[in-house]
Scaffold this motif. Sequence first.
Motif, mmCIF file in Angstrom:
data_model
loop_
_atom_site.group_PDB
_atom_site.id
_atom_site.type_symbol
_atom_site.label_atom_id
_atom_site.label_comp_id
_atom_site.label_asym_id
_atom_site.label_seq_id
_atom_site.Cartn_x
_atom_site.Cartn_y
_atom_site.Cartn_z
ATOM 1 N N ALA B 211 42.958 47.769 43.071
ATOM 2 C CA ALA B 211 42.491 48.663 41.998
ATOM 3 C C ALA B 211 40.984 48.529 41.828
ATOM 4 C CB ALA B 211 43.199 48.319 40.693
ATOM 5 N N TYR B 212 40.348 49.651 41.457
ATOM 6 C CA TYR B 212 38.896 49.719 41.267
ATOM 7 C C TYR B 212 38.605 49.907 39.784
ATOM 8 C CZ TYR B 212 38.860 50.929 46.245
ATOM 9 O OH TYR B 212 39.041 50.930 47.599
ATOM 10 N N LEU B 213 37.763 49.052 39.205
ATOM 11 C CA LEU B 213 37.424 49.181 37.790
ATOM 12 C C LEU B 213 35.917 49.232 37.616
ATOM 13 C CD1 LEU B 213 39.911 46.420 36.729
ATOM 14 C CD2 LEU B 213 40.207 48.847 36.329
ATOM 15 N N PRO B 214 35.352 50.440 37.736
ATOM 16 C CA PRO B 214 33.893 50.545 37.594
ATOM 17 C C PRO B 214 33.484 50.524 36.129
ATOM 18 C CG PRO B 214 34.839 52.702 38.051
ATOM 19 C CD PRO B 214 35.986 51.731 37.964
ATOM 20 N N ASN B 215 32.412 49.833 35.807
ATOM 21 C CA ASN B 215 31.919 49.792 34.430
ATOM 22 C C ASN B 215 30.434 49.460 34.399
ATOM 23 O OD1 ASN B 215 32.075 49.887 31.600
ATOM 24 N ND2 ASN B 215 32.294 47.665 31.502
ATOM 25 N N GLU B 216 29.633 50.412 33.963
ATOM 26 C CA GLU B 216 28.211 50.162 33.720
ATOM 27 C C GLU B 216 27.516 49.496 34.902
ATOM 28 O OE1 GLU B 216 27.471 51.731 31.302
ATOM 29 O OE2 GLU B 216 28.630 51.350 29.507
ATOM 30 N N GLY B 217 27.684 50.081 36.105
ATOM 31 C CA GLY B 217 26.929 49.589 37.247
ATOM 32 C C GLY B 217 27.592 48.461 38.024
ATOM 33 N N ILE B 218 28.736 47.994 37.536
ATOM 34 C CA ILE B 218 29.459 46.919 38.215
ATOM 35 C C ILE B 218 30.884 47.399 38.470
ATOM 36 C CG2 ILE B 218 30.452 44.604 37.875
ATOM 37 C CD1 ILE B 218 27.903 43.930 36.311
ATOM 38 N N ILE B 219 31.424 47.089 39.658
ATOM 39 C CA ILE B 219 32.824 47.439 39.941
ATOM 40 C C ILE B 219 33.630 46.153 40.064
ATOM 41 C CG2 ILE B 219 34.424 48.569 41.543
ATOM 42 C CD1 ILE B 219 31.991 50.279 42.479
ATOM 43 N N ARG B 220 34.676 46.047 39.247
ATOM 44 C CA ARG B 220 35.609 44.949 39.434
ATOM 45 C C ARG B 220 36.676 45.438 40.400
ATOM 46 N NH1 ARG B 220 37.069 43.170 33.387
ATOM 47 N NH2 ARG B 220 36.905 45.417 33.082
ATOM 48 N N LEU B 221 36.858 44.700 41.469
ATOM 49 C CA LEU B 221 37.831 45.052 42.500
ATOM 50 C C LEU B 221 38.994 44.080 42.316
ATOM 51 C CD1 LEU B 221 37.635 47.096 44.831
ATOM 52 C CD2 LEU B 221 36.692 45.263 46.230
ATOM 53 N N ARG B 222 40.175 44.631 41.978
ATOM 54 C CA ARG B 222 41.272 43.728 41.625
ATOM 55 C C ARG B 222 42.453 43.886 42.574
ATOM 56 N NH1 ARG B 222 43.303 45.822 36.949
ATOM 57 N NH2 ARG B 222 45.034 46.513 38.231
ATOM 58 N N LEU B 223 42.914 42.782 43.135
ATOM 59 C CA LEU B 223 44.124 42.751 43.940
ATOM 60 C C LEU B 223 45.265 42.280 43.062
ATOM 61 C CD1 LEU B 223 42.739 41.078 47.163
ATOM 62 C CD2 LEU B 223 44.097 43.188 47.166
ATOM 63 N N ASP B 224 46.314 43.099 42.950
ATOM 64 C CA ASP B 224 47.499 42.709 42.181
ATOM 65 C C ASP B 224 48.594 42.342 43.165
ATOM 66 O OD1 ASP B 224 46.162 43.602 39.904
ATOM 67 O OD2 ASP B 224 46.919 45.636 40.195
ATOM 68 N N GLY B 225 49.158 41.157 43.012
ATOM 69 C CA GLY B 225 50.240 40.733 43.885
ATOM 70 C C GLY B 225 51.517 40.446 43.121
ATOM 71 N N ARG B 226 52.661 40.731 43.760
ATOM 72 C CA ARG B 226 53.961 40.499 43.120
ATOM 73 C C ARG B 226 54.954 40.169 44.222
ATOM 74 N NH1 ARG B 226 56.949 41.373 38.600
ATOM 75 N NH2 ARG B 226 59.050 42.056 39.065
ATOM 76 N N HIS B 227 55.530 38.985 44.147
ATOM 77 C CA HIS B 227 56.402 38.521 45.229
ATOM 78 C C HIS B 227 57.337 37.454 44.672
ATOM 79 C CE1 HIS B 227 57.591 37.110 49.204
ATOM 80 N NE2 HIS B 227 56.957 38.157 49.731
ATOM 81 N N SER B 228 58.503 37.325 45.296
ATOM 82 C CA SER B 228 59.448 36.312 44.809
ATOM 83 C C SER B 228 59.030 34.902 45.229
ATOM 84 C CB SER B 228 60.856 36.622 45.326
ATOM 85 O OG SER B 228 60.834 36.637 46.747
ATOM 86 N N ASP B 229 58.187 34.817 46.258
ATOM 87 C CA ASP B 229 57.770 33.506 46.770
ATOM 88 C C ASP B 229 56.286 33.270 46.449
ATOM 89 O OD1 ASP B 229 56.808 31.399 48.393
ATOM 90 O OD2 ASP B 229 58.458 31.714 49.819
ATOM 91 N N ALA B 230 56.025 32.296 45.602
ATOM 92 C CA ALA B 230 54.662 32.065 45.134
ATOM 93 C C ALA B 230 53.727 31.670 46.280
ATOM 94 C CB ALA B 230 54.647 30.993 44.043
ATOM 95 N N VAL B 231 54.237 30.921 47.243
ATOM 96 C CA VAL B 231 53.387 30.459 48.349
ATOM 97 C C VAL B 231 53.009 31.614 49.266
ATOM 98 C CG1 VAL B 231 53.240 28.912 50.336
ATOM 99 C CG2 VAL B 231 54.375 28.137 48.232
ATOM 100 N N VAL B 232 54.003 32.435 49.600
ATOM 101 C CA VAL B 232 53.733 33.619 50.433
ATOM 102 C C VAL B 232 52.697 34.501 49.741
ATOM 103 C CG1 VAL B 232 54.706 35.774 51.359
ATOM 104 C CG2 VAL B 232 56.002 33.618 51.531
ATOM 105 N N LEU B 233 52.882 34.721 48.442
ATOM 106 C CA LEU B 233 51.967 35.577 47.677
ATOM 107 C C LEU B 233 50.549 35.023 47.714
ATOM 108 C CD1 LEU B 233 51.534 38.004 45.814
ATOM 109 C CD2 LEU B 233 52.217 36.561 43.890
#
Lengths: 414, 414
Positions: B211-233
């Motif tokens: 996901a891209y979150l642009p705000n006032e000259g800065i973009i926060r680039l966010r990776l969202d992860g969801r998985h049953s195995d915490a290590v794999v994720l």
Amino acid sequence: MKYSVIVIGDELLIGQVTDTNSGWIAREVSPLGWEASSVKVVADDAGEIKLAMDQAFAVTDVVLMTGGLGPTKDDITKATLCEYFGGEMIYDEVTAQNVLEVVNRRGIKLNEYTRMQAMVPSSCRVIQNEVGTAPFMWFERDGKVAVSMPGVPHEMRTMMQREVIPQLSRRFPDGMHVEHRTLMVSGIIESALAMKLDDFENSLPESLHLAYLPNEGIIRLRLDGRHSDAVVLKNQLDKAVAQLHALLGNLIMCDGDVPLAAILGNELRKQGLTMASAESCTGGNIAHEITRIAGSSEYFTGSVTCYDTKVKINQLGVPQEVVDEYTVVSQPVVEQMVQGVCDLLGCDCSVATSGVAGPGGGTEETPVGTVWMAAKAGNRVVSQVKRFPGDRDRVINRATTEAMLLLLNLLQEE
Amino acid sequence: MKYSVIVIGDELLIGQVTDTNSGWIAREVSPLGWEASSVKVVADDAGEIKLAMDQAFAVTDVVLMTGGLGPTKDDITKATLCEYFGGEMIYDEVTAQNVLEVVNRRGIKLNEYTRMQAMVPSSCRVIQNEVGTAPFMWFERDGKVAVSMPGVPHEMRTMMQREVIPQLSRRFPDGMHVEHRTLMVSGIIESALAMKLDDFENSLPESLHLAYLPNEGIIRLRLDGRHSDAVVLKNQLDKAVAQLHALLGNLIMCDGDVPLAAILGNELRKQGLTMASAESCTGGNIAHEITRIAGSSEYFTGSVTCYDTKVKINQLGVPQEVVDEYTVVSQPVVEQMVQGVCDLLGCDCSVATSGVAGPGGGTEETPVGTVWMAAKAGNRVVSQVKRFPGDRDRVINRATTEAMLLLLNLLQEE
């Protein structure tokens, strides 16, 4: 008229961004008598968006949507609305021309992602976005209207004012009038205020309603009115406000939903005085709050943030011996700070803060949240110490409010 | 686990108050793998509250509610939940004792309104509010749970951490893991960034989402992860973050969702430097943003807000002739300001701003939104002028961001 709002974006649901669009819309359309029935925040997810549309159309004829119109893959609002309202995605030449003009004005190159902003559902009527690349889209079905707008606040605001509100006003003429009146109250806690106003509240006509909004030492008291006759409503509100003044006297700081910094500014302007701030733990936030008010340059001279103790000593004239004897978070220090900043910047009044905002830096004698504040007006200096609960931001905000209140009260005593 | 949020209060729907509770909750429970399905903001109205409950229970087993629990007549959540879940309103002695203790601790008298906070629906289990008078209420029906909490942020936050989250964790053990990673990006616009990342995005595994979150000259680039195995994720996220670094290089300012003021602070700390700000149009907001960061006293010496031109001249050493020749919103003025504030406060680096925040004060040559900024690090001084769109707050915020970026880039060039 009642409307529903749907705010779309994963970033809102995970708490990375706060929705301020729905509040802005409410304030903007309230004078027209339009009221939000509800605001629903949903994910960038087709199923969630459609469910929210169904729920919104079930209760209101107008649905305002914001968000999910960016050029990137995570934004799916357009495709979802195309599925919901039917038709197909088409490349709209007029929109393409507008996108090109916006991009040219910004002095950047048109790339493929931006070019695709001109793809719109054939079932919508486009309202051209004069300040951005994401088109506004107007959909109609069974006499109900949905308007999809970008989530970027200044784009949404600009085009809502220029086009969306005028077009909706023509489409849905409405007979009811809504009016709010707010009074700013300080020096009393919410429950004590409610007891004082018990009889008053019980005697209010059906068309009026009283709400209490306490925040950081100040209570906004809001009368909400709704009536088919604008003149009757105005008279009812005038009478209720007069009764509140009679009941509360000088607990009321002012009429209207006015920030404390503006109330203080008005008092300074009235008395023809200038002010400054000398800030340690508030770190510039008092100056920031005061200068957020347009026209504050008339009475605000400037400020010194003295985060380092040497700035308190060298610029504000706090004697080293006083710091050694009393520590920097003490009455003698803040009282010298208000004097010192007036001398340095050449102004009539001032406020000062010195405290421990946390989370570190607390001691047994001066725990986190302890803040000394002083105010000076002419030759009179007052000071107080408070211990505020909460995290760093909250301590800073409370100290900012209380320091401004200290000066305001000193000015109003005269 | 998925949950729904219902935020109750007329003040939110008319835009007088902004909901920050739902965002705080999301950030707090996200590490547990809990995700908000939706957030609905409704009026203090029994029908609306019940409708929102029905809709929420239709999609999730857990409903978190905030607001409408104050002692005043406009707050009706308690009575509405009693109707919804059945039972009757009873005076609860344990709650009454807790209310008394809270009131005593605050050093205020118990009045009738506050005393009635101990009235609760017989169908709920009370979670005692250790920091306020409004009780938290836990309702169960058909294996689904609703928790009603006060809207006052610090009360909600404190008891949510102490009791509500632990109790919900025990009640609904959940197998899915959710993890987010954020990178802070500057120096590129959103659509250009999206094009750069096109192949990367298409190659992401099903369990990751960008996901891209642009705000006032800065973009926060966010990776969202969801998985049953915490290590794999974790491994998937590590790999994706490494790929992003390879693709974007020094466009990435830092890993993590870190405010710009903290990135700047970390750079100053790393280089062992101190800084100050000299602020005209930003009015103290740069100092405020920097001092919001805990520990900023290590590198932030202080600031001078020079709203009045005489402060620029007397304290910051801007020559009167320079002001006369170039006006206060000019390159020579901000370049002298960064020098002057370093000399005055004795520090290594500084930023300065001078501009027209509006709405008044603009001229044909220097329209509203024009801001000159300078940064100084050691003997190097850089300056730039920008013209920001938007209202006063927006100009102040953009100038604050751009001035800090100017210094950060200067420090990172070394």
